[in-house]
Design a protein around this motif. Structure first.
Motif, PDB file in Angstrom:
ATOM      1  N   VAL A  13       1.158  -1.341  -0.046  1.00  0.00           N
ATOM      2  CA  VAL A  13       0.303   0.086   0.322  1.00  0.00           C
ATOM      3  C   VAL A  13       1.038   1.034   0.293  1.00  0.00           C
ATOM      4  CG1 VAL A  13      -1.486   1.273   1.438  1.00  0.00           C
ATOM      5  CG2 VAL A  13      -2.125  -0.953   1.503  1.00  0.00           C
ATOM      6  N   LEU A  14       2.053   1.650   1.123  1.00  0.00           N
ATOM      7  CA  LEU A  14       2.708   2.464   0.362  1.00  0.00           C
ATOM      8  C   LEU A  14       3.507   2.949  -0.076  1.00  0.00           C
ATOM      9  CD1 LEU A  14       4.601   2.387   4.428  1.00  0.00           C
ATOM     10  CD2 LEU A  14       2.977   4.229   4.010  1.00  0.00           C
ATOM     11  N   PHE A  15       3.841   1.541  -1.110  1.00  0.00           N
ATOM     12  CA  PHE A  15       4.778   1.789  -2.592  1.00  0.00           C
ATOM     13  C   PHE A  15       3.204   2.735  -3.597  1.00  0.00           C
ATOM     14  CE2 PHE A  15       5.161  -0.184  -6.718  1.00  0.00           C
ATOM     15  CZ  PHE A  15       5.929   0.009  -7.182  1.00  0.00           C
ATOM     16  N   SER A  16       2.212   1.977  -3.293  1.00  0.00           N
ATOM     17  CA  SER A  16       0.863   2.730  -4.343  1.00  0.00           C
ATOM     18  C   SER A  16       0.774   3.912  -3.956  1.00  0.00           C
ATOM     19  CB  SER A  16       0.556   1.563  -3.925  1.00  0.00           C
ATOM     20  OG  SER A  16       0.153   0.449  -4.094  1.00  0.00           O
ATOM     21  N   TRP A  17       1.138   4.171  -3.105  1.00  0.00           N
ATOM     22  CA  TRP A  17       0.897   5.786  -2.547  1.00  0.00           C
ATOM     23  C   TRP A  17       1.858   7.257  -3.028  1.00  0.00           C
ATOM     24  CZ3 TRP A  17      -3.739   7.833  -2.025  1.00  0.00           C
ATOM     25  CH2 TRP A  17      -5.181   7.257  -1.585  1.00  0.00           C
ATOM     26  N   VAL A  18       3.083   6.165  -2.458  1.00  0.00           N
ATOM     27  CA  VAL A  18       4.437   7.131  -2.635  1.00  0.00           C
ATOM     28  C   VAL A  18       5.154   6.482  -3.545  1.00  0.00           C
ATOM     29  CG1 VAL A  18       6.616   7.495  -1.149  1.00  0.00           C
ATOM     30  CG2 VAL A  18       5.012   6.434   0.318  1.00  0.00           C
ATOM     31  N   GLY A  19       5.135   5.874  -3.865  1.00  0.00           N
ATOM     32  CA  GLY A  19       5.901   4.971  -5.588  1.00  0.00           C
ATOM     33  C   GLY A  19       5.386   6.434  -6.784  1.00  0.00           C
ATOM     34  N   ASP A  20       3.653   6.447  -6.684  1.00  0.00           N
ATOM     35  CA  ASP A  20       2.863   7.072  -7.418  1.00  0.00           C
ATOM     36  C   ASP A  20       3.048   8.644  -7.670  1.00  0.00           C
ATOM     37  OD1 ASP A  20       2.252   4.249  -8.988  1.00  0.00           O
ATOM     38  OD2 ASP A  20       0.651   4.340  -7.668  1.00  0.00           O
ATOM     39  N   PHE A  21       3.274   8.650  -6.750  1.00  0.00           N
ATOM     40  CA  PHE A  21       3.044  10.380  -6.023  1.00  0.00           C
ATOM     41  C   PHE A  21       4.596  10.852  -6.121  1.00  0.00           C
ATOM     42  CE2 PHE A  21       5.428  13.260  -3.535  1.00  0.00           C
ATOM     43  CZ  PHE A  21       3.688  14.398  -3.732  1.00  0.00           C
ATOM     44  N   LEU A  22       5.384  10.301  -6.499  1.00  0.00           N
ATOM     45  CA  LEU A  22       7.017  10.844  -6.854  1.00  0.00           C
ATOM     46  C   LEU A  22       6.825  10.485  -8.826  1.00  0.00           C
ATOM     47  CD1 LEU A  22       9.062   9.630  -4.774  1.00  0.00           C
ATOM     48  CD2 LEU A  22       8.474  12.179  -4.589  1.00  0.00           C
ATOM     49  N   SER A  23       6.241   9.234  -9.591  1.00  0.00           N
ATOM     50  CA  SER A  23       6.297   9.324 -10.634  1.00  0.00           C
ATOM     51  C   SER A  23       5.869  10.251 -11.342  1.00  0.00           C
ATOM     52  CB  SER A  23       6.309   8.178 -11.358  1.00  0.00           C
ATOM     53  OG  SER A  23       4.851   7.549 -10.500  1.00  0.00           O
ATOM     54  N   VAL A  24       4.261  10.823 -10.911  1.00  0.00           N
ATOM     55  CA  VAL A  24       3.460  11.520 -11.464  1.00  0.00           C
ATOM     56  C   VAL A  24       4.062  13.029 -11.329  1.00  0.00           C
ATOM     57  CG1 VAL A  24       0.779  12.411 -11.915  1.00  0.00           C
ATOM     58  CG2 VAL A  24       1.416  10.325 -10.855  1.00  0.00           C
ATOM     59  N   LEU A  25       5.540  13.223 -10.326  1.00  0.00           N
ATOM     60  CA  LEU A  25       5.141  14.393 -10.708  1.00  0.00           C
ATOM     61  C   LEU A  25       6.042  15.008 -11.196  1.00  0.00           C
ATOM     62  CD1 LEU A  25       5.449  16.850  -8.369  1.00  0.00           C
ATOM     63  CD2 LEU A  25       7.021  16.157  -6.858  1.00  0.00           C
ATOM     64  N   PHE A  26       6.909  14.654 -11.759  1.00  0.00           N
ATOM     65  CA  PHE A  26       7.799  15.383 -13.081  1.00  0.00           C
ATOM     66  C   PHE A  26       6.866  15.838 -13.824  1.00  0.00           C
ATOM     67  CE2 PHE A  26      11.055  15.000 -16.086  1.00  0.00           C
ATOM     68  CZ  PHE A  26      11.787  16.097 -15.872  1.00  0.00           C
ATOM     69  N   PRO A  27       5.980  14.234 -14.707  1.00  0.00           N
ATOM     70  CA  PRO A  27       5.315  15.169 -15.820  1.00  0.00           C
ATOM     71  C   PRO A  27       5.151  16.436 -15.464  1.00  0.00           C
ATOM     72  CG  PRO A  27       5.910  12.687 -15.311  1.00  0.00           C
ATOM     73  CD  PRO A  27       5.783  13.312 -14.212  1.00  0.00           C
ATOM     74  N   THR A  28       4.089  15.868 -14.510  1.00  0.00           N
ATOM     75  CA  THR A  28       3.188  17.803 -14.189  1.00  0.00           C
ATOM     76  C   THR A  28       3.696  18.492 -14.155  1.00  0.00           C
ATOM     77  OG1 THR A  28       1.949  15.773 -12.931  1.00  0.00           O
ATOM     78  CG2 THR A  28       1.263  18.424 -13.084  1.00  0.00           C
ATOM     79  N   ILE A  29       4.823  18.833 -13.280  1.00  0.00           N
ATOM     80  CA  ILE A  29       5.744  20.026 -13.512  1.00  0.00           C
ATOM     81  C   ILE A  29       6.326  20.539 -15.050  1.00  0.00           C
ATOM     82  CG2 ILE A  29       7.974  20.533 -12.763  1.00  0.00           C
ATOM     83  CD1 ILE A  29       8.062  19.020  -9.842  1.00  0.00           C
ATOM     84  N   LEU A  30       6.388  19.315 -15.822  1.00  0.00           N
ATOM     85  CA  LEU A  30       6.852  19.486 -16.950  1.00  0.00           C
ATOM     86  C   LEU A  30       5.771  20.568 -17.994  1.00  0.00           C
ATOM     87  CD1 LEU A  30       9.271  16.881 -18.974  1.00  0.00           C
ATOM     88  CD2 LEU A  30       9.571  18.889 -17.291  1.00  0.00           C
ATOM     89  N   ILE A  31       4.332  19.707 -17.489  1.00  0.00           N
ATOM     90  CA  ILE A  31       3.391  20.828 -17.910  1.00  0.00           C
ATOM     91  C   ILE A  31       3.404  22.459 -17.639  1.00  0.00           C
ATOM     92  CG2 ILE A  31       0.829  20.356 -18.330  1.00  0.00           C
ATOM     93  CD1 ILE A  31       0.861  17.203 -18.312  1.00  0.00           C
TER      94      ILE A  31
END
Length: 327
Positions: free
Chosen positions: A144-162
């Protein structure tokens, strides 16, 4: 003459090309759907937290899925309701980027969580004697922690670029929420690299999730077919039916929307599936689990009987007090 450009500070959500009366009708339909989504998932969370019979890995994941559904639909639905009720369809630049981020973050968490739930079902049916060892509390918490923490970081970079792209032309988003495809269509810069990154990220998550879930259920079905009794096969299949139904709905819709290299060309087509993904699926999930799960149904009946007895007891007490006052 020199081109004069204005930096976009807010966006207009175009939504669906429907009349004002139809918008109000849509509002009347969507409001109870959203409220029932909240109520259904809150009931699931309450049952899992308050009943020791549901202190198992399966219901631990289900509780997290219900929390996720509440957050996921709340990123979209309140905004749609406000737009439909007031007709005011503007959203600030920061609000739009925030909505885009949380939509993809929570959507990605759901895929990883559904994959973890399929592994739990695989362990329960294919390795029943070692199930408690395989799915111990540390493993469940880690997934569960991997689901939340890992995805929090993986989606962050593309959103910053947008968020760093220049938006200097039209500010009308051809959607009912701030999806990445319509946002990229408005950028005054080359967005090919970001589109490719979005495509690769979405494809990786969805395809790997489908492969892992598919492998788990292939092993599960092979194990179920080897069970000698029909009642045993039915019981084993019932423990997977609700999860499998949700997987088919969620992953089918999301794959249709996002596993396409060029999303700009499919904006109109994607609106209806997006409604199904962000509004209808979170609404259906708690009902699917209660309809397909005998244990949850039994506990719901117990809760309802207890609640009815309390109401009847209080009603009798009130009538007794009234009758005493009359005498």
């Amino acid at each position: 003459m020199e081109n004069q450009t204005t930096t976009v500070t807010e966006f207009v959500l175009l939504g669906f090309p429907i009349s004002r009366k139809t918008e109000l009708l849509f509002f009347v339909l969507l409001l109870p759907t959203y409220l029932m989504t909240l109520l259904g998932n809150i009931v699931i969370i309450y049952l899992v937290v308050s009943h020791s019979r549901l202190y198992t890995p399966m219901y631990f994941f289900l509780c997290n899925l219900s929390i996720l559904d509440i957050l996921f639909t709340s990123v979209i639905s309140p905004r749609i309701l406000d737009d439909l009720a007031t007709g005011h369809k503007t959203i600030s630049f920061a609000g739009c980027i925030t909505q885009c981020y949380f939509h993809f973050f929570l959507g990605t968490v759901e895929f990883i969580l559904l994959t973890s739930m399929s592994y739990d079902r695989y362990a329960a049916i294919c390795n029943p004697l070692r199930y408690s060892t395989i799915m111990n509390p540390s493993v469940c918490t880690g997934l569960v922690l991997f689901s939340w923490v890992g995805d929090f970081l993986s989606v962050l970079f593309p959103t910053i670029l947008i968020s760093k792209l220049p938006f200097c032309g039209s500010n009308i988003i051809n959607h009912y929420f701030c999806d990445s495809g319509p946002l990229l269509a408005l950028a005054c810069a080359d967005t090919t690299s970001i589109e490719l990154m979005d495509f690769l990220l979405s494809s990786t998550v969805i395809i790997f999730s489908i492969i892992l879930i598919g492998y788990s259920y292939a092993c599960i079905f092979m194990t179920i077919l080897r069970i000698p009794s029909a009642s045993g096969r039915k019981k084993a299949f019932n423990t997977c039916a609700s999860h499998l139904t949700i997987v088919v709905i969620a992953e089918g819709i999301t794959a249709f929307i996002y596993v396409t290299p060029i999303q700009k060309e499919t904006l109109e087509i994607n609106k209806i599936p997006s409604v199904l993904s962000s509004v209808v699926a979170p609404f259906l999930n708690p009902f699917i689990y209660t309809l397909c799960n005998d244990t949850v149904q039994g506990i719901l009946r117990e809760v309802w009987v207890g609640f009815r007895e309390v109401l009847v007891g209080r009603g009798r007490g009130l009538l007794s007090r009234v009758s005493k006052k009359d005498h």
